[in-house]
Design an enzyme around this catalytic site. Structure first.
Site, PDB file in Angstrom:
ATOM      1  N   THR A 129       0.797  -1.237   0.000  1.00 17.11           N
ATOM      2  CA  THR A 129       0.000   0.000   0.000  1.00 17.11           C
ATOM      3  C   THR A 129       0.829   1.286   0.000  1.00 17.11           C
ATOM      4  O   THR A 129       0.270   2.377   0.066  1.00 17.11           O
ATOM      5  CB  THR A 129      -0.930   0.033   1.228  1.00 17.11           C
ATOM      6  OG1 THR A 129      -0.131  -0.196   2.387  1.00 17.11           O
ATOM      7  CG2 THR A 129      -2.006  -1.028   1.125  1.00 17.11           C
ATOM      8  N   TYR A 130       2.167   1.193  -0.065  1.00 14.20           N
ATOM      9  CA  TYR A 130       2.978   2.430  -0.078  1.00 14.20           C
ATOM     10  C   TYR A 130       3.000   3.017  -1.492  1.00 14.20           C
ATOM     11  O   TYR A 130       3.164   2.268  -2.441  1.00 14.20           O
ATOM     12  CB  TYR A 130       4.420   2.153   0.336  1.00 14.20           C
ATOM     13  CG  TYR A 130       4.646   1.775   1.771  1.00 14.20           C
ATOM     14  CD1 TYR A 130       3.690   2.007   2.750  1.00 14.20           C
ATOM     15  CD2 TYR A 130       5.833   1.159   2.160  1.00 14.20           C
ATOM     16  CE1 TYR A 130       3.913   1.649   4.074  1.00 14.20           C
ATOM     17  CE2 TYR A 130       6.065   0.802   3.481  1.00 14.20           C
ATOM     18  CZ  TYR A 130       5.108   1.044   4.427  1.00 14.20           C
ATOM     19  OH  TYR A 130       5.351   0.684   5.719  1.00 14.20           O
ATOM     20  N   PRO A 131       2.897   4.339  -1.666  1.00 16.09           N
ATOM     21  CA  PRO A 131       2.400   5.308  -0.695  1.00 16.09           C
ATOM     22  C   PRO A 131       0.917   5.608  -0.988  1.00 16.09           C
ATOM     23  O   PRO A 131       0.612   6.449  -1.823  1.00 16.09           O
ATOM     24  CB  PRO A 131       3.273   6.536  -0.966  1.00 16.09           C
ATOM     25  CG  PRO A 131       3.618   6.423  -2.444  1.00 16.09           C
ATOM     26  CD  PRO A 131       3.439   4.978  -2.852  1.00 16.09           C
TER      27      PRO A 131
END
Length: 315
Positions: free
Chosen positions: A53-55
């Site tokens: 899930t970054y960023p």
């Protein structure tokens, strides 16, 4: 080659600094990310941490960090020289925390695709959704380990109670066990880890990779007054540390860094490395000069006087 440490109950050997890939696609574009990664491995370091899930705070869903890392590894042809950690279960604008079998099986394939690799060395439960039965989560991990997609599993934001239960479920069912813990731990955030998690770490022989090792940048010493908060995009996040205790810790870091002709950030990381069970602090850099500060930490051997001074200021 720099110092390496073996992650407990694995054959993974990692450098004493774990590069935090949350900056890829956020404060670093792809070209700059490649530069920083090149400098990191040129120092002999091999451990990189990211998440599916970054960023997400930039684009709502994430994925860019893994994509950049995957592009770099493909271009450099260095996957076999690295230990790559990524995560599953975090919240985005598209979904809430989720460690269901369905989500894990879908997410691991998406991560592998973005990373352009056929295996992940260390796969974290990023956030526990607190509702999926532990049997379901761990059975899903068992599936992907047996399929060769993941080598080992680890835990990040999980309650002490669910963490303990997960070991019981793994043992009872012959599922993989968590080999590492990624907690919020640094000189200014000690109580929760040391009272609630350290006993579990000791009992189950976990290797610990702390996140926010520099307290969102406060322990670099660049925020010493209200005026300093406007110095960076992260400034407001450290306002809570601008108090008597925070400034006492900065004072102690100044004293020790003067003794070694070093930087407060290097000392803060060296303090973490000196703590029992700590494998490598997770920390990011966006410039080569910041990287030099990280590289200095594992080489710095703090003596008892230094450790006592920092301990007293941070208690």
């Amino acid at each position: 080659m720099s110092d390496r440490i073996k992650i407990s109950n694995t054959d993974l050997e990692v450098s004493r600094i774990n590069f935090g890939g949350n900056v890829f696609g956020w404060t670093l574009d792809e070209a700059k990310s490649f530069e920083i990664l090149d400098a990191f491995v040129a120092e002999g370091l091999n451990f990189i941490d990211t998440a599916d899930t970054y960023p997400w705070w930039v684009n709502g869903k994430g994925g860019t960090s893994e994509t950049i890392l995957g592009n770099w590894m493909k271009q450099r042809k260095n996957r076999k020289d690295l230990v790559i950690a990524t995560k599953v279960g975090s919240e985005t604008k598209e979904h809430s925390f989720d460690v269901s079998r369905k989500h894990i099986l879908k997410s691991v394939d998406e991560s592998l695709q973005r990373l352009q690799t056929d295996y992940i060395d260390l796969y974290y439960t990023h956030f526990d959704d607190e509702k999926t039965p532990l049997e379901e989560t761990l059975a899903a991990y068992d599936e992907i380990v047996k399929a060769g997609k993941v080598r080992y599993i680890a835990a990040s934001n999980i309650s002490p109670q669910r963490l303990i239960e997960s070991f019981e479920v793994s043992k009872k069912n012959g599922f993989p066990k968590y080999v590492a813990l990624q907690p919020h731990y640094n000189l200014l955030e000690r109580a929760k880890y040391e009272t609630e998690y350290l006993p579990i770490v000791e009992k189950y022989n976990l290797t610990v990779f702390p996140y926010w090792s520099l307290a969102a940048g406060f322990l670099t010493g660049k925020y010493r007054s209200e005026e300093d908060l406007s110095k960076s995009v992260r400034g407001e996040g450290v306002r809570k540390y601008l108090n008597e205790k925070g400034l006492a810790v900065i004072n102690a870091l100044d004293t020790v860094s003067a003794k070694y002709n070093s930087k407060p950030a290097s000392v803060a990381l060296a303090w973490l490395i000196a703590q029992p069970h700590i494998g490598a602090p997770i920390v990011s850099a966006t410039t080569t000069s910041q990287l030099e500060t990280l590289f200095a930490a594992p080489k710095m051997k703090l003596d008892q006087e230094d450790l006592d001074l920092l301990d007293k200021a941070s208690k």
